[in-house]
Design an enzyme around this catalytic site. Structure first.
Site, PDB file in Angstrom:
ATOM      1  N   SER A  48      34.686  29.808 -25.893  1.00 32.10           N
ATOM      2  CA  SER A  48      35.908  29.087 -25.502  1.00 32.10           C
ATOM      3  C   SER A  48      37.098  29.297 -26.422  1.00 32.10           C
ATOM      4  O   SER A  48      38.178  28.773 -26.146  1.00 32.10           O
ATOM      5  CB  SER A  48      35.617  27.586 -25.396  1.00 32.10           C
ATOM      6  N   LYS A  51      40.267  30.322 -24.754  1.00 31.02           N
ATOM      7  CA  LYS A  51      41.231  29.427 -24.114  1.00 31.02           C
ATOM      8  C   LYS A  51      42.572  29.351 -24.826  1.00 31.02           C
ATOM      9  O   LYS A  51      43.549  28.886 -24.246  1.00 31.02           O
ATOM     10  CB  LYS A  51      40.609  28.038 -23.959  1.00 31.02           C
ATOM     11  N   SER A 103      38.063  21.389 -23.679  1.00 34.22           N
ATOM     12  CA  SER A 103      37.545  22.728 -23.365  1.00 34.22           C
ATOM     13  C   SER A 103      36.919  22.797 -21.971  1.00 34.22           C
ATOM     14  O   SER A 103      35.889  23.441 -21.761  1.00 34.22           O
ATOM     15  CB  SER A 103      36.517  23.160 -24.425  1.00 34.22           C
TER      16      SER A 103
END
Length: 429
Positions: A48, A51, A103
């Site tokens: 993640s 992101k 997230s």
């Protein structure tokens, strides 16, 4: 009689040891120079931490007040997710907090489909932005970092490239302030566009409360990637980025915080801005076809040279990135998060210190390499560039300056020869 022996204090600077991460980088975020790397160019999944790219692209290409709609693809994303329903609508602004604080994987897909028309289209935008940020070993497939692959290979990056992306987000992007505002928010609540459902987000970046000056960051985890983290910190006149890949697997969730603090502390304790320039005797260069030295009738011509302190250049990875003038070295553009601007001037002002001050380890030994042309063709004008002087750390060129002619040397032409002969003749008589 016995003599009392006192050990000399050990002032040697040592690189961080015992890091848990399989790949790790400490970067000077002002210049983009890598200050420390452990397997920094090994390609790995990044989970993640992906992101941060999704967020900055949405900020640069979207309208935060846009209403966006969840597709079936978005609604089917695995945990961690917001739990959106197909057809449900949200404001883009709210989904960015969902993306960066909690997230949420479904938020990432909604954002990608809105900004890039499709996940695939958005991935193309991510890859193009990565190239613009100087990433040579990064390939995006998904907007949320879930393990995936396409015809060009697996979703991947390196610790060096991930640090470059974070540098772009906090230092170079025109939306850097908005990025920092979102990623520093402790908690956030919002509703779906119709007000039918409410949601609450809490920031899971624990590093924000671990060290003074913590700026931003993003955690990540997948089975393939392990625990990952990328974060930034500003202390006095210095800004650092740490990126970690494959930093343990369950039950070692805290490894990333240990590594981050160790690398940040290394940067804070061991690196300061230093003036890299040294006095250099650049000598003279022969001038072919020029008036001989001393304005004599016979003899060789040469030109005295000097370093041009007015025309300075830095290496590509250590210069002033585009857009940095507007940001003036402060990631948030405020005194609040970086100390007093006047104090920064005393410490070098612009992090490059007008090209002379560069962030270096306290025990760095700078060498100087001067290169000039073997010879020049007349005429040579005062101020003409005739070479370069490079200030180096090992094999790395930190900074270069032009070497210029310190005088003018005219052509030894037919007219000058006649005038010189006449001068000699009249002197004799």
């Amino acid at each position: 009689m016995g003599a009392e022996v006192h050990a000399e204090p050990d002032n040697e600077i040592r690189e961080p040891e015992g890091l848990y991460a399989q790949s790790a980088v400490l970067m000077d975020a002002d210049s983009g120079r890598i200050l420390f790397a452990k397997n920094g160019r090994e390609e790995r999944a990044m989970a993640s931490t992906t992101k941060i790219m999704t967020c900055i692209l949405a900020l640069e290409n979207g309208n935060l007040d846009d209403t966006v709609t969840a597709s079936a693809k978005a609604a089917s994303q695995p945990e961690v997710h917001l739990g959106v329903r197909e057809g449900e609508q949200f404001r883009l602004r709210d989904l960015l907090y969902s993306l960066m604080l909690e997230s949420h994987n479904d938020a990432a897909v909604i954002i990608a489909e809105h900004i890039g028309t499709s996940v695939e289209g958005f991935a193309d935008m991510m890859n193009e932005k990565a190239r613009q940020a100087g990433c040579a070993q990064t390939h995006f497939v998904t907007p949320n970092g879930l393990d995936a692959a396409d015809e060009e290979g697996a979703h991947r990056t390196t610790a060096e490239d991930l640090a470059r992306i974070m540098k772009y987000c906090i230092m170079d992007s025109p939306q850097r302030n908005a990025f920092l505002e979102i990623t520093r928010t402790e908690s956030y609540t919002f509703t779906s566009a119709d007000g039918g459902r409410s949601f609450s987000c809490v920031n899971h970046n624990a590093f924000l409360k671990m060290m003074d000056g913590a700026l931003s960051g993003k955690t990540g985890f997948t089975g393939e990637a392990g625990y990952c983290y990328v974060g930034a910190l500003k202390r006095d006149d210095r800004t650092y980025v740490v990126s970690l890949l494959a930093c343990g697997w369950p039950n070692n969730k805290g490894y990333k915080w240990s590594d981050t603090k160790k690398l940040m502390s290394y940067g804070i304790d061991s690196f300061h801005y230093q003036d890299v320039c040294r006095e250099v005797d650049t000598g003279t260069v022969p001038v072919l076809g020029g008036i001989p030295d001393g304005n004599r009738f016979t003899g060789a011509a040469s030109v005295h040279t000097c370093v041009d302190s007015g025309r300075q250049e830095t290496e590509e990875n250590g210069g002033n990135p585009e857009g940095r003038e507007e940001n003036e070295g402060n990631p948030e553009g405020t005194e609040e998060n970086g100390g007093n601007p006047e104090e920064a001037e005393e410490n070098g002002g612009n992090p490059e210190g007008a090209g002379k001050k560069i962030l270096l380890r306290d025990d760095a030994e700078i060498s100087v390499k001067a290169e000039t042309a073997e010879s020049l063709e007349a005429p040579v004008l005062k101020g003409d560039t005739v070479g370069t002087v490079s200030y180096m750390l090992g094999e790395e060129v930190l900074y270069t300056q032009d070497i210029i002619a310190d005088e003018t040397v005219e052509v030894r032409d037919y007219r000058w020869c006649l005038e010189k002969m006449a001068e000699i003749f009249f002197l004799r008589f």
